[in-house]
Design a protein around this motif. Sequence first.
Motif, PDB file in Angstrom:
ATOM      1  N   ASP A 176       0.807  -1.190  -0.013  1.00 35.84           N
ATOM      2  CA  ASP A 176      -0.266  -0.029   0.111  1.00 35.84           C
ATOM      3  C   ASP A 176       1.047   1.042  -0.095  1.00 35.84           C
ATOM      4  O   ASP A 176       2.444   1.424   0.655  1.00 35.84           O
ATOM      5  N   SER A 177       0.371   2.177  -1.029  1.00 37.60           N
ATOM      6  CA  SER A 177       1.723   3.089  -0.823  1.00 37.60           C
ATOM      7  C   SER A 177       1.135   4.055  -0.118  1.00 37.60           C
ATOM      8  O   SER A 177       0.027   3.723   1.740  1.00 37.60           O
ATOM      9  N   VAL A 178       2.045   4.931   0.742  1.00 39.49           N
ATOM     10  CA  VAL A 178       3.221   5.769   1.543  1.00 39.49           C
ATOM     11  C   VAL A 178       3.186   7.300   1.286  1.00 39.49           C
ATOM     12  O   VAL A 178       4.097   7.336   1.146  1.00 39.49           O
ATOM     13  N   PRO A 179       1.703   7.676   1.507  1.00 39.94           N
ATOM     14  CA  PRO A 179       2.621   9.716   1.052  1.00 39.94           C
ATOM     15  C   PRO A 179       3.886  10.011   1.954  1.00 39.94           C
ATOM     16  O   PRO A 179       3.873   9.660   3.683  1.00 39.94           O
ATOM     17  N   VAL A 180       5.138  10.419   1.578  1.00 36.21           N
ATOM     18  CA  VAL A 180       5.788  10.506   2.191  1.00 36.21           C
ATOM     19  C   VAL A 180       6.778  11.997   2.032  1.00 36.21           C
ATOM     20  O   VAL A 180       6.762  12.559   0.917  1.00 36.21           O
ATOM     21  N   PHE A 181       7.480  12.941   2.705  1.00 37.72           N
ATOM     22  CA  PHE A 181       8.015  13.885   3.293  1.00 37.72           C
ATOM     23  C   PHE A 181       8.898  13.780   3.459  1.00 37.72           C
ATOM     24  O   PHE A 181       9.567  13.085   4.206  1.00 37.72           O
ATOM     25  N   TYR A 182      10.613  13.643   2.782  1.00 39.38           N
ATOM     26  CA  TYR A 182      11.428  13.715   2.300  1.00 39.38           C
ATOM     27  C   TYR A 182      12.802  14.399   2.705  1.00 39.38           C
ATOM     28  O   TYR A 182      12.599  15.957   1.951  1.00 39.38           O
ATOM     29  N   GLU A 183      12.743  15.053   4.565  1.00 40.76           N
ATOM     30  CA  GLU A 183      13.744  16.240   4.708  1.00 40.76           C
ATOM     31  C   GLU A 183      14.714  16.471   4.797  1.00 40.76           C
ATOM     32  O   GLU A 183      15.787  15.304   4.775  1.00 40.76           O
ATOM     33  N   VAL A 184      15.509  16.367   3.454  1.00 45.24           N
ATOM     34  CA  VAL A 184      17.134  16.912   2.677  1.00 45.24           C
ATOM     35  C   VAL A 184      17.709  17.357   3.497  1.00 45.24           C
ATOM     36  O   VAL A 184      19.100  17.372   3.293  1.00 45.24           O
ATOM     37  N   TRP A 185      17.143  18.672   3.614  1.00 48.37           N
ATOM     38  CA  TRP A 185      17.887  19.735   4.394  1.00 48.37           C
ATOM     39  C   TRP A 185      17.124  20.446   5.069  1.00 48.37           C
ATOM     40  O   TRP A 185      15.921  20.666   5.302  1.00 48.37           O
ATOM     41  N   GLU A 186      17.344  20.998   6.571  1.00 39.75           N
ATOM     42  CA  GLU A 186      16.264  21.881   7.754  1.00 39.75           C
ATOM     43  C   GLU A 186      16.262  23.287   7.431  1.00 39.75           C
ATOM     44  O   GLU A 186      15.120  23.926   7.303  1.00 39.75           O
ATOM     45  N   GLU A 187      17.865  24.146   7.362  1.00 42.73           N
ATOM     46  CA  GLU A 187      17.468  25.330   7.059  1.00 42.73           C
ATOM     47  C   GLU A 187      19.153  25.832   6.104  1.00 42.73           C
ATOM     48  O   GLU A 187      19.837  25.755   5.777  1.00 42.73           O
ATOM     49  N   PRO A 188      18.102  26.088   5.450  1.00 38.73           N
ATOM     50  CA  PRO A 188      16.552  27.121   4.718  1.00 38.73           C
ATOM     51  C   PRO A 188      15.896  24.914   4.132  1.00 38.73           C
ATOM     52  O   PRO A 188      17.030  23.911   3.706  1.00 38.73           O
ATOM     53  N   LEU A 189      15.045  25.116   4.329  1.00 37.14           N
ATOM     54  CA  LEU A 189      14.176  23.975   4.102  1.00 37.14           C
ATOM     55  C   LEU A 189      13.862  22.995   2.976  1.00 37.14           C
ATOM     56  O   LEU A 189      13.675  23.826   2.019  1.00 37.14           O
ATOM     57  N   MET A 190      14.660  21.851   2.925  1.00 38.79           N
ATOM     58  CA  MET A 190      15.425  21.015   1.109  1.00 38.79           C
ATOM     59  C   MET A 190      14.352  19.986   1.159  1.00 38.79           C
ATOM     60  O   MET A 190      15.064  19.581   1.723  1.00 38.79           O
ATOM     61  N   THR A 191      13.555  19.564   0.103  1.00 39.38           N
ATOM     62  CA  THR A 191      13.152  18.373  -0.420  1.00 39.38           C
ATOM     63  C   THR A 191      13.530  17.425  -1.050  1.00 39.38           C
ATOM     64  O   THR A 191      15.118  18.446  -2.089  1.00 39.38           O
ATOM     65  N   VAL A 210       5.479  13.437  -1.644  1.00 40.84           N
ATOM     66  CA  VAL A 210       4.363  14.298  -1.890  1.00 40.84           C
ATOM     67  C   VAL A 210       4.686  15.330  -2.859  1.00 40.84           C
ATOM     68  O   VAL A 210       3.968  16.487  -2.938  1.00 40.84           O
ATOM     69  N   PHE A 211       6.335  15.970  -3.156  1.00 37.64           N
ATOM     70  CA  PHE A 211       6.745  16.905  -3.432  1.00 37.64           C
ATOM     71  C   PHE A 211       7.512  16.131  -4.698  1.00 37.64           C
ATOM     72  O   PHE A 211       8.146  17.446  -5.190  1.00 37.64           O
ATOM     73  N   ALA A 212       6.359  15.184  -5.495  1.00 41.52           N
ATOM     74  CA  ALA A 212       7.239  14.696  -6.756  1.00 41.52           C
ATOM     75  C   ALA A 212       7.166  16.741  -7.802  1.00 41.52           C
ATOM     76  O   ALA A 212       8.690  15.271  -8.728  1.00 41.52           O
ATOM     77  N   ASN A 213       6.199  16.622  -7.971  1.00 41.64           N
ATOM     78  CA  ASN A 213       5.870  17.355  -9.134  1.00 41.64           C
ATOM     79  C   ASN A 213       6.585  18.229  -9.098  1.00 41.64           C
ATOM     80  O   ASN A 213       6.954  19.649 -10.151  1.00 41.64           O
ATOM     81  N   LEU A 214       7.649  18.835  -8.050  1.00 34.87           N
ATOM     82  CA  LEU A 214       8.151  20.490  -8.518  1.00 34.87           C
ATOM     83  C   LEU A 214       8.808  20.074  -9.320  1.00 34.87           C
ATOM     84  O   LEU A 214       9.749  19.800  -9.531  1.00 34.87           O
ATOM     85  N   PRO A 215       9.326  21.235  -9.700  1.00 32.52           N
ATOM     86  CA  PRO A 215      10.614  21.115 -11.592  1.00 32.52           C
ATOM     87  C   PRO A 215      12.086  21.076 -11.046  1.00 32.52           C
ATOM     88  O   PRO A 215      12.996  20.587 -11.840  1.00 32.52           O
ATOM     89  N   THR A 216      12.528  21.983  -9.839  1.00 32.17           N
ATOM     90  CA  THR A 216      14.200  21.482  -9.407  1.00 32.17           C
ATOM     91  C   THR A 216      14.320  20.553  -8.930  1.00 32.17           C
ATOM     92  O   THR A 216      13.006  19.639  -7.857  1.00 32.17           O
ATOM     93  N   LEU A 217      15.189  19.916  -9.221  1.00 34.27           N
ATOM     94  CA  LEU A 217      15.862  18.526  -8.074  1.00 34.27           C
ATOM     95  C   LEU A 217      16.089  19.117  -6.994  1.00 34.27           C
ATOM     96  O   LEU A 217      15.388  17.492  -6.137  1.00 34.27           O
TER      97      LEU A 217
END
Length: 297
Positions: A176-191, A210-217
Amino acid sequence: MAFTSPTARFALALLLMLPALAASARVCVDDDAGRRVCLEQPAERIVALSPGATELLFNAGAGERLVGAVSFSDFPPAAKALPRVGSYKRLDMEAVLALKPDLVVAWISGNPETQVQRLEELGLTIYRSEPLRFADVADTLERFSVLAGTERTGRAAADHFRDGIAGLRDRYADADSVPVFYEVWEEPLMTVNGEHLISEAIRVCGGVNVFANLPTLAPRIGKEAVIAKDPEAIVAGGMGEDNPEWLEPWKRFPALTAVQRDNLFFVPPSTLQRPTPQMLEGTRLLCRHLETARARR
């Protein structure tokens, strides 16, 4: 003059073979920029311009041929002893040149391209690296092993990685799918977006970025955006191998599903934020975390 004796005939045959033997020593691969990289013989002095490239070269069996690396090249432990040539963001050009490398492995999105181009203009052979998929990690291991003359080690490492990832794909294919937010950095907040390698790890485990559709890597976002997405799980890498402190601030938002269910998970950054074989272990841990999230529904 006639070559009638066996010794004379052998000498003539050897002379005729020399050009072919010399050509066979030449090694060529295509790098991640689509350029053909060729060496007259396997590299003996390699400089790696990213921690990930350093690790990949060791995995490919070329560790003994590494003569220089950038800061934060800390895995395997032997990498810590390599002479430093600056950071991946700002190379020490004189230090690179002083090492007289016959191969330099650059990081396409991380190194200053003007400095990399200058090294090339000064006559150094550059391999531009940017693994964006799990398949790329395995392919890079094989390419590095060709350039270093360590093909057996490189192929074995690549096969082990491919088999491990394939096993995880099979295991979680119907999860079953799980919506995930991955935090790659805290300040500034990045994913990361859907094109990033970390996002592929999330998909392998049956998660949905959950942020898969954003244009930036690796986009910057605000906390409000995370709250609006309301992920079921929040995963962070933190600033150290055993330092999950970035998860603590999210507890101030009790309305988040991830907080309500205690689905705040830590994965050591070296196992998921570098495109190396360590991602196999990082992905396994991520999959276990998402299994925990499923069990808490």
